[in-house]
Write an enzyme that holds these catalytic residues in place. Sequence first.
Site, PDB file in Angstrom:
ATOM      1  N   ILE A  53       0.877  -1.177   0.000  1.00 38.67           N
ATOM      2  CA  ILE A  53       0.000   0.000   0.000  1.00 38.67           C
ATOM      3  C   ILE A  53       0.906   1.216   0.000  1.00 38.67           C
ATOM      4  O   ILE A  53       1.518   1.560   1.016  1.00 38.67           O
ATOM      5  CB  ILE A  53      -0.918   0.014   1.250  1.00 38.67           C
ATOM      6  CG1 ILE A  53      -1.736  -1.278   1.322  1.00 38.67           C
ATOM      7  CG2 ILE A  53      -1.838   1.237   1.209  1.00 38.67           C
ATOM      8  CD1 ILE A  53      -2.678  -1.503   0.162  1.00 38.67           C
ATOM      9  N   SER A  66      -9.465   4.937  12.892  1.00 39.01           N
ATOM     10  CA  SER A  66      -9.125   4.812  14.310  1.00 39.01           C
ATOM     11  C   SER A  66      -9.783   5.922  15.104  1.00 39.01           C
ATOM     12  O   SER A  66      -9.926   7.052  14.611  1.00 39.01           O
ATOM     13  CB  SER A  66      -7.608   4.893  14.498  1.00 39.01           C
ATOM     14  OG  SER A  66      -7.268   5.038  15.864  1.00 39.01           O
ATOM     15  N   TYR A  88       0.219   8.812  13.896  1.00 42.73           N
ATOM     16  CA  TYR A  88      -0.711   7.800  13.405  1.00 42.73           C
ATOM     17  C   TYR A  88      -2.103   8.392  13.250  1.00 42.73           C
ATOM     18  O   TYR A  88      -2.748   8.247  12.198  1.00 42.73           O
ATOM     19  CB  TYR A  88      -0.733   6.618  14.380  1.00 42.73           C
ATOM     20  CG  TYR A  88      -1.783   5.576  14.072  1.00 42.73           C
ATOM     21  CD1 TYR A  88      -1.615   4.686  13.020  1.00 42.73           C
ATOM     22  CD2 TYR A  88      -2.932   5.466  14.845  1.00 42.73           C
ATOM     23  CE1 TYR A  88      -2.571   3.717  12.735  1.00 42.73           C
ATOM     24  CE2 TYR A  88      -3.895   4.502  14.571  1.00 42.73           C
ATOM     25  CZ  TYR A  88      -3.710   3.636  13.520  1.00 42.73           C
ATOM     26  OH  TYR A  88      -4.668   2.690  13.243  1.00 42.73           O
TER      27      TYR A  88
END
Length: 309
Positions: free
Chosen positions: A45, A110, A136
């Site tokens: 990816i 998330s 993140y």
Amino acid sequence: MHSLLVTGYSGFVGGLLCKELKKSYKIKLLGRKESDLGNVHKHNIDANSNYKEALQGVSCVIHIAARVHIMNDTSADPLTDFRAVNSIGTLNLAKQAVEAGVKRFVFVSSIKVNGESTTNRSPFCAGDSPAPEDPYGISKAEAEQQLLELGKQSGMEIVIIRPPLVYGEGVKANFASLMKLVSKGLPLPFRLINNNKRSLISVYNLVDLIQVCIRHPSAANQVFLASDDHDLSTAEMVALMAKVQNKPNLALPVPVWCFKLAGKLLGKYAVIDRLTGSLQLDITHTKNTLGWEPPHSVEHGFRLAAKRS
């Protein structure tokens, strides 16, 4: 027959999802690892991979693969590394999905997009403005924004799911460590950490929600927060871990201020907040929009998680 394309199939969530999907769908897999779950198209990816063959005949992409959040990241430039996969790589896959005529793109994001804590505030909601605090979370937030914009421009339906900590059989990291600690039957200092609340989701409930998001008409172009809808304090979590392992809950009454002082002295405030603070999700929008209720209890997930603690 139209196929589903799944990334992250070798992971904790993706593995169980693919086993369930195979019962009703033809699935393709996109990643680097061999698998007996389906036909694997070997690609990373990233910004440059060509997914044309993998996307041929696909009606829905379920994108779970990510550069995941890790403690003590040694990368010289974590944000750039997270963006390369989670933002730029995701957008490359999504743009090619548009070109291939894919109808729906389900992105497992998330709760870190919302932030790190709900201590002294109301639970996170799907409509809250993103407030990520680490690389993140930032990379996931950027991916969400780019996907939603791509959806508006192209007509491809975007579905975003934001889970908190996911647990179940085979779970690792802090959850597994705490489960193992409780299994020893030793006194633990968590009895008085009983005023915080944390949302969790078992992998079984998350996989069920993902399957609903693949097919439900009202899921299109929505952001869904995901949880078991049964929040626990740290003390309650430890007590349940003891119960499912038939161990005594020998919890010691150490005041919360002791943990906070230790965190301040050791420079570990974030670690202590995860232990003593709150992280709650309001999943009202998810339940009302999809007519969804988590099918499995928290105890069900804890019992299965204990099998490999």
